[in-house]
Design a protein around this motif. Sequence first.
Motif, mmCIF file in Angstrom:
data_model
loop_
_atom_site.group_PDB
_atom_site.id
_atom_site.type_symbol
_atom_site.label_atom_id
_atom_site.label_comp_id
_atom_site.label_asym_id
_atom_site.label_seq_id
_atom_site.Cartn_x
_atom_site.Cartn_y
_atom_site.Cartn_z
ATOM 1 N N VAL A 140 -2.857 22.468 6.515
ATOM 2 C CA VAL A 140 -2.445 21.161 6.007
ATOM 3 C C VAL A 140 -1.828 20.369 7.146
ATOM 4 O O VAL A 140 -0.892 20.848 7.812
ATOM 5 C CB VAL A 140 -1.454 21.302 4.834
ATOM 6 N N TRP A 141 -2.320 19.144 7.375
ATOM 7 C CA TRP A 141 -1.980 18.354 8.543
ATOM 8 C C TRP A 141 -1.650 16.920 8.147
ATOM 9 O O TRP A 141 -1.995 16.464 7.056
ATOM 10 C CB TRP A 141 -3.157 18.325 9.522
ATOM 11 N N LEU A 142 -1.034 16.217 9.071
ATOM 12 C CA LEU A 142 -0.881 14.771 8.977
ATOM 13 C C LEU A 142 -1.566 14.129 10.171
ATOM 14 O O LEU A 142 -1.292 14.483 11.321
ATOM 15 C CB LEU A 142 0.598 14.364 8.978
ATOM 16 N N ALA A 143 -2.471 13.186 9.901
ATOM 17 C CA ALA A 143 -3.119 12.406 10.951
ATOM 18 C C ALA A 143 -2.390 11.082 11.074
ATOM 19 O O ALA A 143 -2.434 10.260 10.154
ATOM 20 C CB ALA A 143 -4.594 12.185 10.608
ATOM 21 N N PHE A 144 -1.724 10.890 12.207
ATOM 22 C CA PHE A 144 -0.867 9.708 12.338
ATOM 23 C C PHE A 144 -0.622 9.400 13.806
ATOM 24 O O PHE A 144 -0.307 10.291 14.595
ATOM 25 C CB PHE A 144 0.478 9.949 11.638
ATOM 26 N N ALA A 145 -0.753 8.140 14.167
ATOM 27 C CA ALA A 145 -0.419 7.645 15.509
ATOM 28 C C ALA A 145 -1.108 8.453 16.604
ATOM 29 O O ALA A 145 -0.490 8.804 17.614
ATOM 30 C CB ALA A 145 1.091 7.641 15.711
ATOM 31 N N GLY A 146 -2.370 8.789 16.391
ATOM 32 C CA GLY A 146 -3.143 9.483 17.407
ATOM 33 C C GLY A 146 -2.887 10.963 17.517
ATOM 34 O O GLY A 146 -3.427 11.618 18.418
ATOM 35 N N ARG A 147 -2.113 11.535 16.595
ATOM 36 C CA ARG A 147 -1.781 12.958 16.667
ATOM 37 C C ARG A 147 -2.052 13.636 15.334
ATOM 38 O O ARG A 147 -1.952 13.019 14.277
ATOM 39 C CB ARG A 147 -0.305 13.154 17.043
ATOM 40 N N LEU A 148 -2.355 14.920 15.407
ATOM 41 C CA LEU A 148 -2.514 15.754 14.234
ATOM 42 C C LEU A 148 -1.294 16.672 14.162
ATOM 43 O O LEU A 148 -1.122 17.542 15.011
ATOM 44 C CB LEU A 148 -3.808 16.567 14.335
ATOM 45 N N LEU A 149 -0.436 16.466 13.162
ATOM 46 C CA LEU A 149 0.832 17.170 13.061
ATOM 47 C C LEU A 149 0.798 18.172 11.910
ATOM 48 O O LEU A 149 0.300 17.846 10.823
ATOM 49 C CB LEU A 149 1.976 16.184 12.808
ATOM 50 N N PRO A 150 1.355 19.391 12.108
ATOM 51 C CA PRO A 150 1.494 20.308 10.980
ATOM 52 C C PRO A 150 2.342 19.658 9.893
ATOM 53 O O PRO A 150 3.412 19.112 10.170
ATOM 54 C CB PRO A 150 2.188 21.528 11.589
ATOM 55 N N ALA A 151 1.870 19.703 8.654
ATOM 56 C CA ALA A 151 2.536 18.964 7.578
ATOM 57 C C ALA A 151 3.732 19.691 6.983
ATOM 58 O O ALA A 151 4.499 19.098 6.227
ATOM 59 C CB ALA A 151 1.530 18.654 6.477
#
Length: 291
Positions: free
Chosen positions: A137-148
Amino acid sequence: MAKILVLHTGGTIGMVPGPDGLVPAAGVVETALERIKRAGSEIELRAFDPLVDSAEVGPAHWNRIIDDVAGFDGDGVIVTHGTDTMSFTGAALAQALAGVGIPVVLCGAMHPLNTGGDAEGNLALALDAALGGQVGVWLAFAGRLLPAAGLVKHHSQDADAFRSVPQPGDAGPFRPRRFKDRRLAILTLSPGIPAGAVAAMLAELDGAVLRVFGAGTIMSDPKLEAALAAAIARGCRIRAVSRCEAGGLIPGTYAAGAPLWRAGCENGGAETPEAALIRLWLDLSEVPQGS
């Protein structure tokens, strides 16, 4: 052909101006997806009806997303969502869908689609991530893929609004979990807070996350310790976390933390308040009401 499911819940990304400010509108995300869809892929969109501002999102919405993900036979899922409660939904999906075998990618924006802001870039990043096959599960935001699992919204205006605090992993095979109707809240200690106010809040709750100072300290107020102990004795679970964004709690470091552990509070370690709340909620959802 790759199959992607898009769950459109609402949020700024799909809003338009209304008489009192931005409001969710049907068709905005759908049109954008038609523009950015990738060759060799098929997109199925399911929109909440009505669409919701993320301030309204809670357990019933999480359960709906969990059901849709668990029942989807495809390659990836995108969840479009408002940013204000993104950290709660990120923690909810990361824990409830632990072990999921496809990418589940949250996506939102600080500015709506079609306004020259960040929405198009975030949505395109989410689509590429959903097609990319990196499970979890991730967050796609501001050019980055972050662990949610440990999202923190650290800025209310900037396009680069999120950070991700590393969280303990949830091991085991994929077993989707759901949220039941439980009474929980995040309580924050502050200098001079009356013990009676804390006791009154705890009396209404099945569980609470208690944000404490630093590495795990509270004020030396016997009434506060008694309030915590009494709530725990009647079955209210209290999980302590730090007010600090990173570093977590280390029991035994300071004597001023001893009342927490004497009262029976749980150590949330490095959990964000949102992750700790979700952990309690899922645990309590698996316990019969009243037991």
